[in-house]
Design a protein around this motif. Structure first.
Motif, PDB file in Angstrom:
ATOM      1  N   TRP A  41      51.445  51.283  -4.500  1.00 49.40           N
ATOM      2  CA  TRP A  41      50.250  50.703  -4.706  1.00 49.40           C
ATOM      3  C   TRP A  41      50.700  48.712  -4.414  1.00 49.40           C
ATOM      4  CZ3 TRP A  41      45.366  51.939  -5.588  1.00 49.40           C
ATOM      5  CH2 TRP A  41      44.936  52.485  -6.668  1.00 49.40           C
ATOM      6  N   ALA A  42      51.756  48.451  -4.407  1.00 54.08           N
ATOM      7  CA  ALA A  42      52.193  46.785  -3.932  1.00 54.08           C
ATOM      8  C   ALA A  42      51.960  47.064  -2.264  1.00 54.08           C
ATOM      9  CB  ALA A  42      53.308  46.687  -4.462  1.00 54.08           C
ATOM     10  N   TRP A  43      52.515  47.571  -1.496  1.00 54.10           N
ATOM     11  CA  TRP A  43      51.987  47.279  -0.431  1.00 54.10           C
ATOM     12  C   TRP A  43      50.495  47.580   0.201  1.00 54.10           C
ATOM     13  CZ3 TRP A  43      55.144  45.290   3.091  1.00 54.10           C
ATOM     14  CH2 TRP A  43      56.446  45.398   2.570  1.00 54.10           C
ATOM     15  N   GLY A  44      49.859  48.764  -0.635  1.00 52.31           N
ATOM     16  CA  GLY A  44      48.122  48.013  -0.137  1.00 52.31           C
ATOM     17  C   GLY A  44      47.363  47.614   0.205  1.00 52.31           C
ATOM     18  N   ALA A  45      48.025  47.214  -1.595  1.00 48.96           N
ATOM     19  CA  ALA A  45      47.068  45.933  -2.240  1.00 48.96           C
ATOM     20  C   ALA A  45      47.452  45.240  -0.854  1.00 48.96           C
ATOM     21  CB  ALA A  45      48.044  45.191  -3.130  1.00 48.96           C
ATOM     22  N   LEU A  46      48.667  44.605  -0.745  1.00 48.46           N
ATOM     23  CA  LEU A  46      49.638  43.597   0.315  1.00 48.46           C
ATOM     24  C   LEU A  46      48.624  43.551   2.086  1.00 48.46           C
ATOM     25  CD1 LEU A  46      50.861  41.221   0.840  1.00 48.46           C
ATOM     26  CD2 LEU A  46      53.537  42.773   1.363  1.00 48.46           C
ATOM     27  N   THR A  47      49.060  44.792   2.674  1.00 44.14           N
ATOM     28  CA  THR A  47      47.990  45.295   3.555  1.00 44.14           C
ATOM     29  C   THR A  47      46.391  45.167   3.039  1.00 44.14           C
ATOM     30  OG1 THR A  47      49.306  47.160   3.745  1.00 44.14           O
ATOM     31  CG2 THR A  47      47.572  46.696   5.250  1.00 44.14           C
ATOM     32  N   VAL A  48      46.122  45.069   2.237  1.00 41.99           N
ATOM     33  CA  VAL A  48      44.585  44.817   2.368  1.00 41.99           C
ATOM     34  C   VAL A  48      44.907  43.483   1.851  1.00 41.99           C
ATOM     35  CG1 VAL A  48      42.560  45.331   0.719  1.00 41.99           C
ATOM     36  CG2 VAL A  48      44.001  46.560   0.583  1.00 41.99           C
ATOM     37  N   GLY A  49      45.466  42.753   1.513  1.00 43.29           N
ATOM     38  CA  GLY A  49      45.448  41.173   1.761  1.00 43.29           C
ATOM     39  C   GLY A  49      45.135  40.721   2.949  1.00 43.29           C
ATOM     40  N   LEU A  50      46.330  41.195   3.808  1.00 47.22           N
ATOM     41  CA  LEU A  50      46.592  41.179   4.918  1.00 47.22           C
ATOM     42  C   LEU A  50      45.554  41.039   6.001  1.00 47.22           C
ATOM     43  CD1 LEU A  50      50.695  41.553   5.218  1.00 47.22           C
ATOM     44  CD2 LEU A  50      49.300  39.122   5.412  1.00 47.22           C
ATOM     45  N   LEU A  51      44.854  42.202   5.679  1.00 49.71           N
ATOM     46  CA  LEU A  51      44.026  42.832   6.301  1.00 49.71           C
ATOM     47  C   LEU A  51      42.340  42.055   7.027  1.00 49.71           C
ATOM     48  CD1 LEU A  51      43.895  46.920   6.587  1.00 49.71           C
ATOM     49  CD2 LEU A  51      44.252  44.971   8.593  1.00 49.71           C
ATOM     50  N   TYR A  52      42.262  41.501   5.489  1.00 50.51           N
ATOM     51  CA  TYR A  52      40.883  40.397   4.595  1.00 50.51           C
ATOM     52  C   TYR A  52      41.192  39.124   4.982  1.00 50.51           C
ATOM     53  CZ  TYR A  52      37.744  38.089   1.364  1.00 50.51           C
ATOM     54  OH  TYR A  52      36.873  37.483   0.659  1.00 50.51           O
TER      55      TYR A  52
END
Length: 260
Positions: free
Chosen positions: A5-16
């Motif tokens: 979940w942490a890596w997923g949230a980080l990935t979404v934030g970076l893509l955003y």
């Protein structure tokens, strides 16, 4: 599962954050139809107005940094050493620029220092530049003070001061040769943040009618298509460069302290 979940949230934030920047960069390279080119960047860099405003803002940033260091370092040092009871009040004052809009500050400056006032700073170019520098220092005050105060918290200033005084050092010597070198990383962090603020600030420079970089970016964005995107990419790169320098200086200082 938590790591996922942490890596997923980080990935979404970076893509955003990164995808719009990639889109803007891609658009800035399409000034020449059908091919990618740096024409928009060449036009911006070759514009005399760009050169004039960028140099002006750099000089204003350097003046603001020097003034901020001379104001904040002695104040934070003296409050922490002799007047710890005033710390909450000083912190409250330094946070005010975060809640008072820049337009309110600059209108107050114009009303107080206009040509018919007791100190007509707006009546000359030099006076207006000084007023603008004070405004920039006010906007950067929360970041500069927090950086310096954090640096002072990491050293034993009372012991250093007593040791220096026992050797006959005066207050100026203590500040310049003992305190400032020990909080240099913190000062540089505040300086880089101040630089980034000054380069991108629009409201104060526009209302005081000074040839700064912020108003130039707004004017270019209102009249051109590809050049504003190129200018925005360069501004992002400059800001990230300042943040990278903060990290570099911090790591270098930690390495020196570990070696010592």
């Amino acid at each position: 599962m938590k790591k996922l979940w942490a890596w997923g949230a980080l990935t979404v934030g970076l893509l955003y954050f990164i995808l719009p920047l990639l889109g803007m960069t891609n658009f800035s390279l399409k000034m020449r139809r059908g091919v990618y080119s740096l024409d928009a960047y060449a036009v911006v860099l070759g514009d005399p107005r760009f050169q004039e405003t960028f140099v002006f803002s750099i000089l204003m940033a350097l003046a603001t940094i020097i003034f901020g260091v001379l104001l904040v370092v002695p104040t934070a040092y003296w409050v922490r050493l002799k007047l710890p009871g005033l710390r909450p009040y000083i912190e409250f004052v330094t946070l005010l620029p975060l809640v008072i809009p820049a337009i309110v500050i600059v209108f107050g400056y114009i009303r107080l220092y206009n040509t018919s006032s007791w100190l007509p700073l707006t009546g000359s170019i030099t006076g207006t530049n000084i007023l603008l520098m004070f405004g920039y220092a006010t906007l950067a005050l929360p970041y500069m003070y927090r950086s310096v105060d954090t640096g002072l918290r990491s050293i034993d200033i009372a012991t250093l001061t007593e040791a220096a005084q026992s050797l006959g050092a005066g207050w100026t010597t203590i500040l310049a040769k003992i305190i400032l070198p020990n909080v240099l990383v913190a000062v540089l962090s505040g300086a880089f943040l101040t630089f980034a603020i000054v380069i991108g600030e629009f409201t104060m420079a526009a209302l005081l009618n000074r040839p700064a970089f912020g108003p130039y970016m707004q004017l270019l964005g209102a009249n051109r298509a590809y050049e504003p995107a190129a200018l925005a990419v360069m501004s992002f790169a400059l800001t990230w460069g300042c943040l990278g320098l903060i990290q570099l200086v911090s790591r270098f200082q930690k390495g020196v302290q570990s070696a010592a």
